[in-house]
Design an enzyme around this catalytic site. Structure first.
Site, PDB file in Angstrom:
ATOM      1  N   SER A 177       0.606  -1.158   0.199  1.00 25.47           N
ATOM      2  CA  SER A 177      -0.021   0.103   0.041  1.00 25.47           C
ATOM      3  C   SER A 177       0.950   1.260   0.186  1.00 25.47           C
ATOM      4  O   SER A 177       1.627   1.347  -0.872  1.00 25.47           O
ATOM      5  CB  SER A 177      -1.036  -0.135   1.230  1.00 25.47           C
ATOM      6  OG  SER A 177      -2.072   0.962   1.047  1.00 25.47           O
ATOM      7  N   HIS A 215      -6.971  -6.475   0.966  1.00 21.80           N
ATOM      8  CA  HIS A 215      -5.968  -5.374   0.682  1.00 21.80           C
ATOM      9  C   HIS A 215      -4.736  -5.918   1.404  1.00 21.80           C
ATOM     10  O   HIS A 215      -3.537  -5.581   0.993  1.00 21.80           O
ATOM     11  CB  HIS A 215      -6.463  -4.150   1.268  1.00 21.80           C
ATOM     12  CG  HIS A 215      -5.234  -2.988   1.106  1.00 21.80           C
ATOM     13  ND1 HIS A 215      -4.862  -2.717  -0.176  1.00 21.80           N
ATOM     14  CD2 HIS A 215      -5.017  -1.981   1.840  1.00 21.80           C
ATOM     15  CE1 HIS A 215      -4.090  -1.772  -0.017  1.00 21.80           C
ATOM     16  NE2 HIS A 215      -4.062  -1.354   1.182  1.00 21.80           N
ATOM     17  N   ASP A 220      -1.743  14.123  13.216  1.00 25.61           N
ATOM     18  CA  ASP A 220      -1.910  15.417  12.725  1.00 25.61           C
ATOM     19  C   ASP A 220      -1.326  15.355  11.375  1.00 25.61           C
ATOM     20  O   ASP A 220      -1.684  15.964  10.293  1.00 25.61           O
ATOM     21  CB  ASP A 220      -1.141  16.646  13.602  1.00 25.61           C
ATOM     22  CG  ASP A 220      -1.764  16.800  14.854  1.00 25.61           C
ATOM     23  OD1 ASP A 220      -2.988  16.478  14.911  1.00 25.61           O
ATOM     24  OD2 ASP A 220      -1.419  17.085  16.042  1.00 25.61           O
TER      25      ASP A 220
END
Length: 303
Positions: free
Chosen positions: A129, A284, A225
């Site tokens: 990924s 996945h 963040d």
């Protein structure tokens, strides 16, 4: 005999060790804006020694993951092949340093510093990924460092399968664990809170591996963040004109929509020697869903 070694790399003076206190991980300034070269950060890794002179296997995990995702397949492949095997935490993940820069250029630069430092080039890059895209970019930028490439259930083609990722980040940020007295209690609470947004128990368990205790508080070791701010960069592959002419395997899960046969023409534009192989009954997370089939595909490609 196989032996795990664990180490840190600190390529720049001033980036000090943080021990296990994730809240005090050093922050490297972002410098990949405006065409300037990204500044690498210290990465946490595990190296499994091998006796073979063949290129090492280097595993790169996906978004929200860590080097521990590959513990079983790394150890097994090291035993079966005799090769050195490296697993690495990406920046802002696992035990690696935090940085506001979460671009693929920055993640590639981290590896361009680490791999030669460890004497592991050229290597076999195996990325899942997000890690697959990092591996792809590194192969395009520095092909001399990559003997061959395996991209697991990802390509450079944008898909809609990652549309839930912003919801995952928002759900993790919303969990309040201030009153929990134990890590098990914090994980139970977080699992309950995440369940309303994330129905898949396996995905919740992946996210919960990032819950740690720091100075008596329970926090996410992911830099949420940075991930939230730059998620668009993570979900989009940088535009490239170079090609990588080394042997390349795109390994897809048969039940996944992240990597599709329709992507093959675009894949071949950048990776002209690319093969595509499907692991049946895998989603996945191919290496977790069908580890034996995954390792068989890797070994066949190495032969």
């Amino acid at each position: 005999m196989l032996r795990w070694t664990r180490a840190w790399t600190a390529p720049y003076r001033g980036i000090g060790l943080s021990n296990s206190s994730f809240s005090r991980l050093p922050i490297a300034p972002s410098s990949s804006q405006g065409g300037t070269e990204p500044r690498p950060v210290r990465l946490s890794y595990k190296l499994l020694d091998g006796e073979a002179a063949s290129p090492a296997l280097v595993f790169l995990h996906g978004l929200f993951g860590s080097k521990t995702n590959f513990n079983f397949v790394a150890k097994t492949l090291a035993q079966q092949t005799g090769r050195r095997v490296l697993t690495v935490d990406a920046r802002n993940h696992g035990e690696s340093s935090h940085s506001p820069d979460m671009s693929y250029e920055a993640m590639s630069k981290d590896l361009q510093d680490l791999l030669p430092h460890l004497g592991l080039v050229p290597c076999v890059l195996i990325g899942h990924s997000m890690g697959g895209r990092t591996a792809m970019l590194l192969a395009l930028q520095r092909p001399e460092l990559v003997e061959r490439l395996i991209a697991v259930d990802i390509s450079q083609v944008e898909t809609t399968s990652s549309s839930n990722f912003p919801n995952y980040i928002a759900a993790m940020r919303a969990v309040d664990m201030a009153n929990e007295a134990s890590l098990s209690g914090a994980r139970k609470l977080a699992d309950e809170r995440l369940r309303s947004v994330i129905q898949s128990a396996s995905i919740r368990q992946l996210l919960l591996t990032n819950l740690v205790e720091v100075d008596g508080r329970f926090v996410w070791r992911l830099n949420l963040d940075a991930l939230a701010q730059h998620l668009d960069k993570i979900l989009d592959f940088p535009a490239r004109q170079e090609t990588y002419s080394g042997p390349t395997l795109f390994l897809r899960g048969g039940n996944s929509q992240f990597l599709l046969p329709s992507h093959y023409p675009e894949i071949r534009r950048l990776f002209p020697r690319a093969q595509m192989q499907t692991v049946p009954n895998a989603g996945h997370w191919v290496h977790s869903d069908r580890p034996q089939d995954f390792m068989a595909a890797v070994q066949s490609f190495l032969a």
